[in-house]
Design a protein around this motif. Structure first.
Motif, PDB file in Angstrom:
ATOM      1  N   ASN A  88       0.827  -1.203   0.000  1.00 21.40           N
ATOM      2  CA  ASN A  88       0.000   0.000   0.000  1.00 21.40           C
ATOM      3  C   ASN A  88       0.866   1.261   0.000  1.00 21.40           C
ATOM      4  O   ASN A  88       1.958   1.272   0.590  1.00 21.40           O
ATOM      5  CB  ASN A  88      -0.913   0.031   1.233  1.00 21.40           C
ATOM      6  N   PRO A  89       0.395   2.318  -0.650  1.00 20.83           N
ATOM      7  CA  PRO A  89       1.140   3.581  -0.644  1.00 20.83           C
ATOM      8  C   PRO A  89       0.978   4.289   0.688  1.00 20.83           C
ATOM      9  O   PRO A  89       0.065   3.982   1.466  1.00 20.83           O
ATOM     10  CB  PRO A  89       0.478   4.382  -1.766  1.00 20.83           C
ATOM     11  N   PRO A  90       1.839   5.260   0.979  1.00 24.68           N
ATOM     12  CA  PRO A  90       1.672   6.037   2.207  1.00 24.68           C
ATOM     13  C   PRO A  90       0.427   6.923   2.114  1.00 24.68           C
ATOM     14  O   PRO A  90      -0.021   7.246   1.013  1.00 24.68           O
ATOM     15  CB  PRO A  90       2.947   6.881   2.269  1.00 24.68           C
ATOM     16  N   PRO A  91      -0.133   7.320   3.255  1.00 18.72           N
ATOM     17  CA  PRO A  91      -1.320   8.178   3.223  1.00 18.72           C
ATOM     18  C   PRO A  91      -0.958   9.616   2.830  1.00 18.72           C
ATOM     19  O   PRO A  91       0.199  10.022   2.908  1.00 18.72           O
ATOM     20  CB  PRO A  91      -1.821   8.133   4.667  1.00 18.72           C
ATOM     21  N   THR A  92      -1.970  10.356   2.403  1.00 18.31           N
ATOM     22  CA  THR A  92      -1.800  11.773   2.112  1.00 18.31           C
ATOM     23  C   THR A  92      -1.901  12.569   3.410  1.00 18.31           C
ATOM     24  O   THR A  92      -2.828  12.356   4.200  1.00 18.31           O
ATOM     25  CB  THR A  92      -2.889  12.250   1.125  1.00 18.31           C
ATOM     26  N   VAL A  93      -0.954  13.479   3.613  1.00 13.87           N
ATOM     27  CA  VAL A  93      -0.931  14.289   4.834  1.00 13.87           C
ATOM     28  C   VAL A  93      -0.807  15.758   4.448  1.00 13.87           C
ATOM     29  O   VAL A  93       0.066  16.138   3.655  1.00 13.87           O
ATOM     30  CB  VAL A  93       0.241  13.888   5.754  1.00 13.87           C
ATOM     31  N   GLY A  94      -1.666  16.602   4.994  1.00 13.52           N
ATOM     32  CA  GLY A  94      -1.573  18.038   4.732  1.00 13.52           C
ATOM     33  C   GLY A  94      -2.089  18.413   3.353  1.00 13.52           C
ATOM     34  O   GLY A  94      -2.908  17.702   2.750  1.00 13.52           O
ATOM     35  N   HIS A  95      -1.585  19.533   2.837  1.00 13.43           N
ATOM     36  CA  HIS A  95      -2.060  20.059   1.559  1.00 13.43           C
ATOM     37  C   HIS A  95      -0.879  20.662   0.797  1.00 13.43           C
ATOM     38  O   HIS A  95       0.078  21.154   1.400  1.00 13.43           O
ATOM     39  CB  HIS A  95      -3.129  21.133   1.788  1.00 13.43           C
ATOM     40  N   ALA A  96      -0.968  20.627  -0.525  1.00  9.70           N
ATOM     41  CA  ALA A  96       0.063  21.237  -1.384  1.00  9.70           C
ATOM     42  C   ALA A  96      -0.611  21.895  -2.575  1.00  9.70           C
ATOM     43  O   ALA A  96      -1.605  21.381  -3.098  1.00  9.70           O
ATOM     44  CB  ALA A  96       1.075  20.196  -1.851  1.00  9.70           C
ATOM     45  N   ILE A  97      -0.079  23.040  -2.978  1.00  7.96           N
ATOM     46  CA  ILE A  97      -0.586  23.763  -4.148  1.00  7.96           C
ATOM     47  C   ILE A  97       0.595  24.088  -5.047  1.00  7.96           C
ATOM     48  O   ILE A  97       1.640  24.547  -4.568  1.00  7.96           O
ATOM     49  CB  ILE A  97      -1.313  25.068  -3.754  1.00  7.96           C
ATOM     50  N   GLU A  98       0.402  23.855  -6.351  1.00  6.66           N
ATOM     51  CA  GLU A  98       1.405  24.200  -7.364  1.00  6.66           C
ATOM     52  C   GLU A  98       0.803  25.205  -8.334  1.00  6.66           C
ATOM     53  O   GLU A  98      -0.344  25.056  -8.760  1.00  6.66           O
ATOM     54  CB  GLU A  98       1.832  22.943  -8.123  1.00  6.66           C
ATOM     55  N   VAL A  99       1.571  26.226  -8.670  1.00  2.22           N
ATOM     56  CA  VAL A  99       1.156  27.161  -9.715  1.00  2.22           C
ATOM     57  C   VAL A  99       2.190  27.126 -10.825  1.00  2.22           C
ATOM     58  O   VAL A  99       3.381  26.929 -10.586  1.00  2.22           O
ATOM     59  CB  VAL A  99       0.986  28.597  -9.178  1.00  2.22           C
ATOM     60  N   ARG A 100       1.690  27.311 -12.049  1.00  5.09           N
ATOM     61  CA  ARG A 100       2.594  27.327 -13.207  1.00  5.09           C
ATOM     62  C   ARG A 100       2.870  28.776 -13.576  1.00  5.09           C
ATOM     63  O   ARG A 100       1.953  29.527 -13.931  1.00  5.09           O
ATOM     64  CB  ARG A 100       1.965  26.599 -14.382  1.00  5.09           C
ATOM     65  N   LEU A 101       4.128  29.151 -13.488  1.00  6.60           N
ATOM     66  CA  LEU A 101       4.542  30.505 -13.830  1.00  6.60           C
ATOM     67  C   LEU A 101       4.849  30.537 -15.328  1.00  6.60           C
ATOM     68  O   LEU A 101       5.822  29.937 -15.781  1.00  6.60           O
ATOM     69  CB  LEU A 101       5.774  30.904 -13.017  1.00  6.60           C
ATOM     70  N   TYR A 102       3.994  31.221 -16.072  1.00  2.00           N
ATOM     71  CA  TYR A 102       4.140  31.290 -17.527  1.00  2.00           C
ATOM     72  C   TYR A 102       4.665  32.659 -17.952  1.00  2.00           C
ATOM     73  O   TYR A 102       4.320  33.681 -17.351  1.00  2.00           O
ATOM     74  CB  TYR A 102       2.791  31.083 -18.216  1.00  2.00           C
ATOM     75  N   ALA A 103       5.459  32.684 -19.023  1.00  2.00           N
ATOM     76  CA  ALA A 103       5.841  33.938 -19.679  1.00  2.00           C
ATOM     77  C   ALA A 103       4.733  34.274 -20.667  1.00  2.00           C
ATOM     78  O   ALA A 103       4.766  33.854 -21.825  1.00  2.00           O
ATOM     79  CB  ALA A 103       7.186  33.788 -20.391  1.00  2.00           C
ATOM     80  N   GLU A 104       3.732  35.008 -20.173  1.00  2.00           N
ATOM     81  CA  GLU A 104       2.566  35.311 -21.007  1.00  2.00           C
ATOM     82  C   GLU A 104       1.824  36.510 -20.429  1.00  2.00           C
ATOM     83  O   GLU A 104       2.047  36.906 -19.278  1.00  2.00           O
ATOM     84  CB  GLU A 104       1.632  34.108 -21.092  1.00  2.00           C
ATOM     85  N   ASP A 105       0.932  37.078 -21.235  1.00  2.00           N
ATOM     86  CA  ASP A 105       0.121  38.217 -20.823  1.00  2.00           C
ATOM     87  C   ASP A 105      -1.334  37.763 -20.726  1.00  2.00           C
ATOM     88  O   ASP A 105      -2.032  37.678 -21.732  1.00  2.00           O
ATOM     89  CB  ASP A 105       0.258  39.350 -21.844  1.00  2.00           C
ATOM     90  N   PRO A 106      -1.834  37.455 -19.519  1.00  2.00           N
ATOM     91  CA  PRO A 106      -3.209  36.961 -19.385  1.00  2.00           C
ATOM     92  C   PRO A 106      -4.260  37.953 -19.876  1.00  2.00           C
ATOM     93  O   PRO A 106      -5.323  37.545 -20.351  1.00  2.00           O
ATOM     94  CB  PRO A 106      -3.356  36.728 -17.870  1.00  2.00           C
ATOM     95  N   SER A 107      -3.975  39.253 -19.762  1.00  2.00           N
ATOM     96  CA  SER A 107      -4.962  40.261 -20.154  1.00  2.00           C
ATOM     97  C   SER A 107      -5.047  40.438 -21.664  1.00  2.00           C
ATOM     98  O   SER A 107      -5.941  41.109 -22.162  1.00  2.00           O
ATOM     99  CB  SER A 107      -4.622  41.603 -19.503  1.00  2.00           C
TER     100      SER A 107
END
Length: 633
Positions: free
Chosen positions: A317-336
């Motif tokens: 069995n795999p280990p359990p999930t503990v806590g929380h993690a967030i990833e953001v992708r930093l893009y070279a772009e102009d969202p507007s």
């Protein structure tokens, strides 16, 4: 056990795999295009082999060149990374036929998932819920909206959302061209589109002895152009619905067992708010967003890929999930500006060390139009979702990223948005909430003043006299900066009484790299960095990139009114008009492909196409005139 691994990829992907390989005592080999010769992943490898050329089609997509490079460099194993040839069954077969260890799933498993149409049939037979495939001829108004989708695709390429029946034929004509360009296969199909759906995926890991792990789930619903922007583990949706996790994991294990899967992979689902979910696709490789699973389980998924490829057995069995993690992708772009990619020199790339940063760039790296616009993945983890979002937003805000424009401000805005913090993260997030807020005009003005003062301090000679100083009061000093489409003019004087400028601002101290101002009675520090044609100002108020406006312009650089210029270097893939055609403002005239994305160039005004300077297949540089739209007369 193999001893030397060639990574058939580039950038942050290669660096990530090299990091684990080094920790295990393995030697590493890189392959690189001519455009990537100075990128950091090349220097970090123990050996590197050049693939002459710049575009992926000339380099990273040529299986025979990569296998030849592996043999020449003495590698005895190949890791495909993610993207490029990572899900190409022919490449996997060529690696194995060359006597090398393939660090990936079996060839048959890759083949079975290579066509989304065939994959859905396999999954339905295995008891995994799927959305029914629709043929274009049978789509009715009751089916709308539908998604036109490339069968061999990924990363949002060759995908079109259609909400009106009258648009369906045009989108079915357009999608195959993009799919053919991206994947060499123009086959497309339709399926029902869940406009407010959640993109939830399960990390799978399976060994050669029959053990199949479901290693937690991730939610990747915040997307632009069907490409992920924010990813997190665990999923807020799954956390809300008690029975959903067990059902997801069971479906994912069924999917893996149905194709005798071995190695790391991801089973992706589209879910609604009630927790009903449907199979989207199976990615027979490691995912870009795998760090959030690593941060919440303590696993090194690349290390486990190596272990499985070497024949080792996983625990039950795999280990359990503990806590929380967030990833953001930093893009070279102009969202507007319709997410337009940005290119140029990345002068400075500095993110607080409290975060995990998986990046392919360093100070001085060149962002070219040949590859994906992603600069880095920035990841935070902690005990709970709210604190992780706060930590990540604050660290991004303090980062110093000088050079091409990025989506950094958008990412901070997302992480602090009430809907995000409430876990309301469906695929329509940007449609419902927009793409961030404009930088406050007051922050731009005071940052421009700091830039002007920093520039003035940098020009002082051996006599310590402030720039523009006079014994008698005279004209103010003036300097203009462009921020986006707006021009900001700074006027100031340095007098016996101190700084005279717009607003309640006093100068505390100034130097070429640091200006301290008292703004409305509050002391503020502005870090100023000047580069060729660019000034970057970082403060607690925000980061502002300013382009100095020259007082005298070169007439040779001016273009005629009504000209459509290329916003980035790229390839013209379609031209939709001819000289003499009447067009209306906003009408698409031609399409550019750059940095793995397709961009529409539209008419700036109503009028007639007077000049057409390009044709399909032509390469263009940024600023090149593509067409001219003038008055009918």
């Amino acid at each position: 056990m193999f001893t030397t691994v060639l990574v058939a990829n580039r950038g942050e992907i290669a660096r990530r795999i090299f990091r684990t390989a080094r920790s295990l005592g393995l030697s590493t080999v890189a392959v690189y295009s001519t455009a990537d010769a100075r990128m950091p992943f090349v220097d970090e490898a123990d050996a590197a082999v050049e693939l002459p050329g710049n575009t992926p089609g000339e380099t990273y997509l040529l299986a025979e060149l990569i296998v030849e490079a592996a043999v020449r460099a003495g590698a005895d194993a190949v890791h495909p990374g993610y993207g490029f040839l990572s899900e190409n069954a022919g490449f996997a077969r060529a690696v194995i036929d060359a006597g090398l260890t393939w660090i990936g799933p079996p060839v048959d498993a890759i083949s079975s998932m290579g066509s989304k149409i065939e994959a859905k049939k396999l999954m339905a037979a295995a008891g995994v819920p799927v959305l029914a495939e629709l043929t274009p001829a049978e789509v009715s108004a009751d089916d709308l909206p539908v998604l036109v989708k490339a069968s061999a695709g990924g990363g949002g390429r060759g995908m079109r959302v259609v909400s009106r029946l009258e648009d369906l034929a045009a989108e079915i004509d357009a999608a195959p061209a993009e799919a053919l360009s991206a994947f060499g296969d123009g086959t497309v199909f339709c399926e029902r589109y869940l406009a407010g759906g959640h993109h939830v995926e399960v990390q799978i890991l399976a060994d050669q002895h029959g053990t199949i792990w479901a290693v937690g789930e991730r939610e990747c619903s915040i997307q632009r152009r069907h490409q992920k922007v924010v990813e997190e583990a665990p999923s807020p949706l799954v956390e809300r619905i008690p029975s959903m996790r067990a059902e997801l994991f069971e479906a994912a294990r069924k999917a893996a067992a149905a194709i005798n899967y071995v190695g790391a992979g991801t089973v992706e689902f589209l879910a609604d708010d009630a927790g009903r979910f449907y199979f989207l696709e199976m990615n027979t490789r490691l995912q870009v967003e795998h760090p959030v699973t690593e941060e919440t389980t303590g696993l090194d998924l690349v290390e486990l890929q190596f272990a499985v490829a070497a024949g080792e057995q996983l625990p039950a069995n795999p280990p359990p999930t503990v806590g929380h993690a967030i990833e953001v992708r930093l893009y070279a772009e102009d969202p507007s500006n319709d997410w337009t990619p940005q290119t140029g020199t990345l002068h400075r790339f500095e993110v607080p060390p409290s975060l995990r940063v998986d990046s392919g760039v360093v100070d001085g790296s060149e962002v070219t139009p040949h590859y994906d616009a992603m600069l880095a993945k920035v990841i935070a983890s902690g005990p709970d979702r709210t604190s992780v979002a706060r930590q990540l937003a604050g660290a991004l805000e303090r980062s110093k990223i000088h050079g091409p424009g990025t989506n950094r401000d958008l990412l901070v805005w997302i992480l602090r948005h009430p809907a995000f913090l409430a876990g309301e993260t469906d695929t329509g997030f940007f449609d419902e909430h927009g793409v961030g807020e404009k930088l406050d005009d007051g922050v731009v003005r005071v940052s421009a003043l700091a830039a002007a003062l920093g520039d003035a301090a940098g020009r002082v000679g051996p006599v310590r006299v402030p720039s523009g100083w006079r014994n008698l009061r005279s004209q103010p000093q003036r300097k203009s900066f462009r921020v986006g489409d707006a021009v900001h003019e700074v006027e100031y004087q340095l007098t016996r009484e101190g700084l005279v400028a717009e607003g309640n601002v006093q100068l505390v101290e100034s130097g070429p790299a640091r200006v301290v101002l008292r703004v409305d009675g509050v002391r503020r520090v502005f870090d100023v960095a000047s580069y060729e044609g660019l000034v970057c100002v970082d403060s607690a108020l925000g980061s502002v990139s300013l382009t100095p406006v020259e007082r005298f312009t070169d007439p040779a650089l001016q273009v005629a009114a009504g000209s459509l210029v290329a916003p980035m270097p790229g390839t013209v893939i379609r031209v939709g008009v001819q000289i003499g055609d009447k067009v209306t403002q906003g009408q698409p005239l031609l399409w550019l492909e750059a940095m793995k994305m397709e961009h529409t160039i539209a008419a700036p005004v109503d009028g007639v196409v007077g000049e057409l300077k390009v044709e399909a297949g032509q390469q263009v540089e940024v600023g090149a005139v593509l067409a001219v739209v003038g008055e009918e007369a």
